[in-house]
Design a protein around this motif. Structure first.
Motif, PDB file in Angstrom:
ATOM      1  N   ALA A 171      59.638  14.170  84.586  1.00 36.31           N
ATOM      2  CA  ALA A 171      59.889  12.809  85.056  1.00 36.31           C
ATOM      3  C   ALA A 171      60.616  12.015  83.971  1.00 36.31           C
ATOM      4  O   ALA A 171      60.397  12.247  82.780  1.00 36.31           O
ATOM      5  N   PRO A 172      61.472  11.070  84.362  1.00 31.07           N
ATOM      6  CA  PRO A 172      62.152  10.233  83.365  1.00 31.07           C
ATOM      7  C   PRO A 172      61.136   9.460  82.525  1.00 31.07           C
ATOM      8  O   PRO A 172      60.047   9.137  82.998  1.00 31.07           O
ATOM      9  N   ALA A 173      61.506   9.163  81.313  1.00 30.17           N
ATOM     10  CA  ALA A 173      60.592   8.477  80.389  1.00 30.17           C
ATOM     11  C   ALA A 173      60.094   7.165  80.964  1.00 30.17           C
ATOM     12  O   ALA A 173      58.933   6.818  80.818  1.00 30.17           O
TER      13      ALA A 173
ATOM     14  N   HIS B  60      67.648  27.137  87.272  1.00 31.70           N
ATOM     15  CA  HIS B  60      68.778  26.924  88.185  1.00 31.70           C
ATOM     16  C   HIS B  60      68.329  27.017  89.632  1.00 31.70           C
ATOM     17  O   HIS B  60      67.389  27.740  89.960  1.00 31.70           O
ATOM     18  N   ILE B  61      69.041  26.291  90.473  1.00 34.43           N
ATOM     19  CA  ILE B  61      68.856  26.438  91.914  1.00 34.43           C
ATOM     20  C   ILE B  61      69.626  27.681  92.319  1.00 34.43           C
ATOM     21  O   ILE B  61      70.785  27.853  91.951  1.00 34.43           O
ATOM     22  N   ARG B  62      68.978  28.551  93.079  1.00 31.38           N
ATOM     23  CA  ARG B  62      69.612  29.803  93.501  1.00 31.38           C
ATOM     24  C   ARG B  62      69.601  29.862  95.020  1.00 31.38           C
ATOM     25  O   ARG B  62      68.626  29.455  95.656  1.00 31.38           O
ATOM     26  N   VAL B  63      70.690  30.356  95.591  1.00 28.40           N
ATOM     27  CA  VAL B  63      70.810  30.461  97.041  1.00 28.40           C
ATOM     28  C   VAL B  63      71.170  31.887  97.431  1.00 28.40           C
ATOM     29  O   VAL B  63      71.856  32.595  96.691  1.00 28.40           O
TER      30      VAL B  63
ATOM     31  N   ARG C  71      67.853  20.947 100.055  1.00 28.99           N
ATOM     32  CA  ARG C  71      66.744  21.877  99.821  1.00 28.99           C
ATOM     33  C   ARG C  71      66.696  22.303  98.354  1.00 28.99           C
ATOM     34  O   ARG C  71      65.619  22.428  97.769  1.00 28.99           O
ATOM     35  N   GLY C  72      67.853  22.514  97.754  1.00 27.53           N
ATOM     36  CA  GLY C  72      67.899  22.902  96.347  1.00 27.53           C
ATOM     37  C   GLY C  72      67.364  21.809  95.443  1.00 27.53           C
ATOM     38  O   GLY C  72      66.591  22.081  94.512  1.00 27.53           O
ATOM     39  N   LEU C  73      67.747  20.572  95.719  1.00 27.12           N
ATOM     40  CA  LEU C  73      67.264  19.456  94.895  1.00 27.12           C
ATOM     41  C   LEU C  73      65.754  19.265  95.060  1.00 27.12           C
ATOM     42  O   LEU C  73      65.052  18.969  94.094  1.00 27.12           O
ATOM     43  N   ARG C  74      65.272  19.451  96.269  1.00 25.50           N
ATOM     44  CA  ARG C  74      63.823  19.355  96.494  1.00 25.50           C
ATOM     45  C   ARG C  74      63.078  20.488  95.799  1.00 25.50           C
ATOM     46  O   ARG C  74      61.978  20.303  95.301  1.00 25.50           O
ATOM     47  N   THR C  75      63.672  21.648  95.781  1.00 28.13           N
ATOM     48  CA  THR C  75      63.056  22.804  95.123  1.00 28.13           C
ATOM     49  C   THR C  75      63.024  22.602  93.617  1.00 28.13           C
ATOM     50  O   THR C  75      62.064  22.969  92.951  1.00 28.13           O
ATOM     51  N   ARG C  76      64.077  21.990  93.086  1.00 31.76           N
ATOM     52  CA  ARG C  76      64.161  21.780  91.643  1.00 31.76           C
ATOM     53  C   ARG C  76      63.269  20.635  91.184  1.00 31.76           C
ATOM     54  O   ARG C  76      62.739  20.662  90.078  1.00 31.76           O
ATOM     55  N   ALA C  77      63.064  19.634  92.018  1.00 31.95           N
ATOM     56  CA  ALA C  77      62.357  18.410  91.616  1.00 31.95           C
ATOM     57  C   ALA C  77      61.006  18.660  90.948  1.00 31.95           C
ATOM     58  O   ALA C  77      60.725  18.066  89.910  1.00 31.95           O
TER      59      ALA C  77
END
Length: 183
Positions: A168-170, A84-87, A157-163
């Motif tokens: 990766a997609p198939a 999870h993204i945490r803030v 920032r959360g999406l970048r941290t999670r990426a």
């Protein structure tokens, strides 16, 4: 100021104070502050005056809100843990939020008293600001800018941290494999 004015200001303050303890970034985390400012917008923002220097005032306040939102979002800790993204708001982010909310609240209280109202009226006349609705629009759009940009920075920032943690997609894996085989 009405009781609902006080409640909405306190609710917006609590949104950030709550983030002093780390929490998951969820849809609710994003939608609650947006709902609060949407309510404030429908309650107070009836029009945006454009005469005189109204747009200069509104633009200056809205720009200040955007800058505060960018700073507050940048000062908020964002990490990816346990899927999870945490803030977590830092004390600096909370202080910035509290000062800006306090300014808007203080201005509203001060300008509703005779001496403050007279000062605002004199400043408005001297600077070609056409009326109270320009001040209302400026303060509301300042809050909008701060909330929207703070949330935007945190979500990006959360999406970048999670990426890096997401597979990766198939189709992307297939293209990578095909490209390696062709070389």
């Amino acid at each position: 100021m009405t009781i609902s004015d006080w409640l909405i200001d306190v609710a917006l303050l609590l949104v950030v104070f709550r983030q002093l303890r780390e929490e998951r970034l969820t849809l609710r985390t994003v939608l609650l502050p947006l709902a609060l400012i949407t309510w404030a917008g429908t309650a107070y923002l009836h029009d945006i005056p454009t005469a005189g220097n109204d747009l200069v005032l509104i633009g200056a306040f809205a720009g200040t809100g955007v800058a505060l939102g960018l700073a507050g979002g940048s000062m908020t800790r964002v990490r990816y843990a346990d899927g999870h993204i945490r803030v977590k708001a830092t004390w600096g982010a909370v202080a910035l939020w509290a000062v800006s909310m306090g300014f808007r609240l203080g201005f509203a209280v001060w300008s509703s008293h005779p001496s403050g109202g007279a000062s605002v009226a004199r400043f408005s006349a001297d600077h070609d600001i056409t009326g109270g609705q320009a001040w209302v629009a400026a303060l509301v759009l300042m809050a909008f800018g701060e909330v929207v940009f703070r949330l935007g920075v945190i979500v990006v920032r959360g999406l970048r941290t999670r990426a890096p943690h997401q597979p990766a997609p198939a189709s992307a894996l297939a293209r990578t494999g095909a490209a390696k085989g062709a070389s």
